[in-house]
Design an enzyme around this catalytic site. Structure first.
Site, short mmCIF file in Angstrom:
data_model
loop_
_atom_site.label_atom_id
_atom_site.label_comp_id
_atom_site.label_asym_id
_atom_site.label_seq_id
_atom_site.Cartn_x
_atom_site.Cartn_y
_atom_site.Cartn_z
N ASP A 65 0.53 -2.41 6.96
CA ASP A 65 -0.32 -1.60 6.32
C ASP A 65 -1.66 -1.67 6.89
O ASP A 65 -2.62 -0.98 6.88
CB ASP A 65 -0.48 -1.60 4.80
CG ASP A 65 -1.13 -0.64 4.23
OD1 ASP A 65 -1.41 -0.67 3.06
OD2 ASP A 65 -1.43 0.39 4.72
N ASP A 86 -0.35 7.23 5.95
CA ASP A 86 -0.53 5.94 5.66
C ASP A 86 -0.57 5.95 4.01
O ASP A 86 0.06 5.19 3.40
CB ASP A 86 -1.91 5.25 6.34
CG ASP A 86 -2.29 4.05 5.66
OD1 ASP A 86 -3.16 3.47 6.26
OD2 ASP A 86 -1.20 3.28 5.35
N ASP A 90 2.17 4.36 1.47
CA ASP A 90 1.67 3.27 0.40
C ASP A 90 2.28 3.57 -0.88
O ASP A 90 2.32 2.41 -1.48
CB ASP A 90 -0.05 3.22 0.62
CG ASP A 90 -0.57 2.77 1.74
OD1 ASP A 90 -1.72 2.75 1.76
OD2 ASP A 90 0.18 1.92 2.47
C1 LIG Z 1 -0.67 -17.90 -6.08
C2 LIG Z 1 0.28 -17.87 -4.74
C3 LIG Z 1 1.69 -18.08 -5.22
C4 LIG Z 1 -0.16 -16.81 -3.85
C5 LIG Z 1 0.95 -15.89 -3.13
C6 LIG Z 1 0.59 -14.74 -2.57
C7 LIG Z 1 0.57 -14.95 -0.94
C8 LIG Z 1 2.19 -14.81 -0.35
C9 LIG Z 1 -0.20 -13.93 -0.08
C10 LIG Z 1 0.57 -12.65 -0.05
C11 LIG Z 1 -0.15 -11.74 0.96
C12 LIG Z 1 0.24 -10.28 1.12
C13 LIG Z 1 1.54 -10.00 0.39
C14 LIG Z 1 -0.94 -9.33 0.60
C15 LIG Z 1 -2.12 -9.30 1.29
C16 LIG Z 1 -2.29 -8.25 2.28
C17 LIG Z 1 -3.00 -7.16 2.09
C18 LIG Z 1 -4.39 -7.55 1.81
C19 LIG Z 1 -3.07 -6.03 3.18
C20 LIG Z 1 -2.88 -4.62 2.76
O1 LIG Z 1 -4.32 -4.40 2.36
C21 LIG Z 1 -3.97 -3.14 1.62
C22 LIG Z 1 -4.69 -2.25 2.89
C23 LIG Z 1 -4.69 -0.94 1.87
O2 LIG Z 1 -5.65 -0.33 2.42
P1 LIG Z 1 -5.46 1.28 2.89
O3 LIG Z 1 -6.77 1.78 3.31
O4 LIG Z 1 -4.21 1.01 4.19
O5 LIG Z 1 -4.45 2.11 1.74
C24 LIG Z 1 -5.26 2.89 0.66
C25 LIG Z 1 -4.79 2.03 -0.44
O6 LIG Z 1 -3.29 2.15 -0.45
C26 LIG Z 1 -5.38 2.73 -1.56
O7 LIG Z 1 -4.75 2.11 -2.79
P2 LIG Z 1 -5.83 1.87 -3.82
O8 LIG Z 1 -6.06 3.24 -4.65
O9 LIG Z 1 -7.03 1.12 -3.70
O10 LIG Z 1 -4.90 1.04 -4.90
C27 LIG Z 1 -5.19 4.21 -1.82
O11 LIG Z 1 -5.94 4.72 -2.58
C28 LIG Z 1 -5.90 4.79 -0.15
O12 LIG Z 1 -5.26 6.23 -0.23
C29 LIG Z 1 -5.07 4.08 0.94
O13 LIG Z 1 -5.62 4.69 2.13
O14 LIG Z 1 -5.96 -2.61 3.32
C30 LIG Z 1 -6.01 -2.74 4.76
C31 LIG Z 1 -7.14 -3.63 5.03
C32 LIG Z 1 -7.48 -5.12 4.25
C33 LIG Z 1 -8.65 -4.42 3.34
C34 LIG Z 1 -7.59 -6.01 5.06
C35 LIG Z 1 -6.74 -7.20 4.47
C36 LIG Z 1 -5.81 -7.75 5.44
C37 LIG Z 1 -5.12 -9.13 5.17
C38 LIG Z 1 -5.99 -10.35 5.02
C39 LIG Z 1 -4.36 -9.53 6.54
C40 LIG Z 1 -3.72 -10.56 6.22
C41 LIG Z 1 -2.62 -10.27 5.42
C42 LIG Z 1 -1.48 -11.51 5.33
C43 LIG Z 1 0.09 -10.65 5.34
C44 LIG Z 1 -1.57 -12.52 4.43
C45 LIG Z 1 -0.69 -13.84 4.59
C46 LIG Z 1 -0.62 -14.57 3.43
C47 LIG Z 1 -0.02 -16.08 3.68
C48 LIG Z 1 1.36 -16.07 4.05
C49 LIG Z 1 -0.26 -16.86 2.52
N1 LIG Z 2 -0.47 5.89 11.24
C1 LIG Z 2 -1.79 5.94 10.82
C2 LIG Z 2 -2.40 4.91 9.99
C3 LIG Z 2 -3.87 5.23 9.72
N2 LIG Z 2 -4.58 5.60 10.48
C4 LIG Z 2 -5.88 5.67 10.24
O1 LIG Z 2 -6.40 4.53 9.55
C5 LIG Z 2 -6.94 4.60 8.36
C6 LIG Z 2 -6.18 3.54 7.23
O2 LIG Z 2 -7.04 2.28 7.89
P1 LIG Z 2 -6.27 1.09 7.40
O3 LIG Z 2 -6.85 -0.26 8.04
O4 LIG Z 2 -6.80 1.04 5.84
O5 LIG Z 2 -4.87 0.82 7.42
C7 LIG Z 2 -6.40 6.11 7.86
O6 LIG Z 2 -7.44 6.54 7.03
C8 LIG Z 2 -6.53 6.76 9.09
O7 LIG Z 2 -7.80 7.18 9.60
C9 LIG Z 2 -4.17 6.75 11.15
O8 LIG Z 2 -4.92 7.62 11.78
N3 LIG Z 2 -2.86 6.46 11.48
MG LIG Z 3 -3.08 0.96 6.45
MG LIG Z 4 -2.37 1.92 3.79
#
Ligand SMILES: CC(C)CCC[C@@H](C)CCC[C@@H](C)CCC[C@@H](C)CCOC[C@@H](COP(=O)(O)O[C@@H]1[C@H](O)[C@H](OP(=O)(O)O)[C@@H](O)[C@H](O)[C@H]1O)OCC[C@H](C)CCC[C@H](C)CCC[C@H](C)CCCC(C)C
Ligand SMILES: Nc1ccn([C@@H]2O[C@H](COP(=O)(O)O)[C@@H](O)[C@H]2O)c(=O)n1
Ligand SMILES: [Mg+2]
Ligand SMILES: [Mg+2]
Length: 192
Positions: A65, A86, A90
């Site tokens: 993700d 995406d 999610d």
């Molecule tokens: C106490 C201990 C027992 C702890 C145990 C836990 C460990 C095993 C660690 C687990 C880690 C792993 C399971 C989770 C961490 C990864 C996670 C942070 C990465 C996904 O982040 C989410 C992603 C979501 O953003 P995105 O824009 O794609 O999606 C939006 C989101 O869904 C919104 O939801 P919400 O409304 O806010 O709820 C929606 O609204 C939106 O529509 C939607 O677009 O974020 C992506 C970027 C992140 C900010 C960057 C973080 C990346 C991580 C640091 C990458 C590394 C993760 C590794 C897997 C960690 C490895 C852990 C190790 C094994 C300990």
């Molecule tokens: N298949 C996809 C997935 C994501 N995107 C672009 O990335 C944005 C989400 O970024 P994250 O780092 O939060 O995963 C999403 O809003 C799209 O702009 C895409 O183009 N195609």
């Molecule tokens: Mg994503």
């Molecule tokens: Mg996502």
């Protein structure tokens, strides 16, 4: 909170995304991979009733993700369809991960309510953004934090169900607080 990690996480995520682009992985393929891993996660937890094995799948699905967006951006193909795909997938992944708690002895009613809270958090962000109100990073427990909580609960549950239950209730309360926070964010943005 974890959304603020986005900049730092780029150091970890970008090189992996670049390598995946070189071998032909597209952003959409990565997004779909995240969903596929979540489905396999549920089958594994259903078959083994032990989340320990599922956690690895949850972590890789979560990584997918974070990677899909980076692949899209680095390949210059980020766009509205990918954003829709995406965010939509999610929600299915969130539903799958949280619903698995019902297979591990957690109260099904509370599990379904927690799924509802999780989806409501994201719905409120989507609705806010449709009304021009920024909700990214708003609320105490966004998706990244929820995923970490879910992983912790899954990891701990085979070792101590009591501790896992405390974490479950904490996730429940924090999710409810986030729903209220996002509701107030939007309702305070407009005249009544
Ligand atoms: C106490 C201990 C027992 C702890 C145990 C836990 C460990 C095993 C660690 C687990 C880690 C792993 C399971 C989770 C961490 C990864 C996670 C942070 C990465 C996904 O982040 C989410 C992603 C979501 O953003 P995105 O824009 O794609 O999606 C939006 C989101 O869904 C919104 O939801 P919400 O409304 O806010 O709820 C929606 O609204 C939106 O529509 C939607 O677009 O974020 C992506 C970027 C992140 C900010 C960057 C973080 C990346 C991580 C640091 C990458 C590394 C993760 C590794 C897997 C960690 C490895 C852990 C190790 C094994 C300990
Ligand atoms: N298949 C996809 C997935 C994501 N995107 C672009 O990335 C944005 C989400 O970024 P994250 O780092 O939060 O995963 C999403 O809003 C799209 O702009 C895409 O183009 N195609
Ligand atoms: Mg994503
Ligand atoms: Mg996502």
């Amino acid at each position: 909170m974890i959304t603020r990690l986005r900049k730092e996480s780029k150091k970890l995520i970008s090189p992996i995304a670049s390598a995946l682009i070189r071998v032909g992985f597209t952003a959409n393929a990565m997004t779909l991979t995240g969903l596929a891993l979540a489905v396999v996660f549920l089958l594994v937890v259903w078959a083994t009733r032990n989340a320990f094995y599922g956690v690895a799948l949850l972590i890789v699905s979560s990584l997918a993700d974070a990677l899909d967006g980076e692949i899209a951006r680095l390949s210059g193909k980020a766009g509205p369809f990918g954003s829709f795909l995406d965010s939509s997938l999610d929600r299915i992944e969130d539903t799958i991960f949280i619903s698995s708690f019902a297979l591990l002895g957690f109260q099904p009613l509370l599990v379904s309510l927690l799924v509802g809270l999780s989806l409501s958090i994201s719905y409120l962000r989507a609705k806010a953004e449709s009304l021009g109100v920024k909700a990214e990073g708003k609320g105490i427990i966004e998706r990244g934090e929820r995923l970490i909580f879910v992983a912790a609960i899954l990891l701990v549950s085979p070792l101590s169900f009591e501790v896992a239950t405390v974490l479950f209730y904490a996730l429940f309360v924090l999710s409810a607080v986030t729903v209220v926070q996002r509701f107030l964010l939007v309702s305070s943005a407009f005249p009544k």
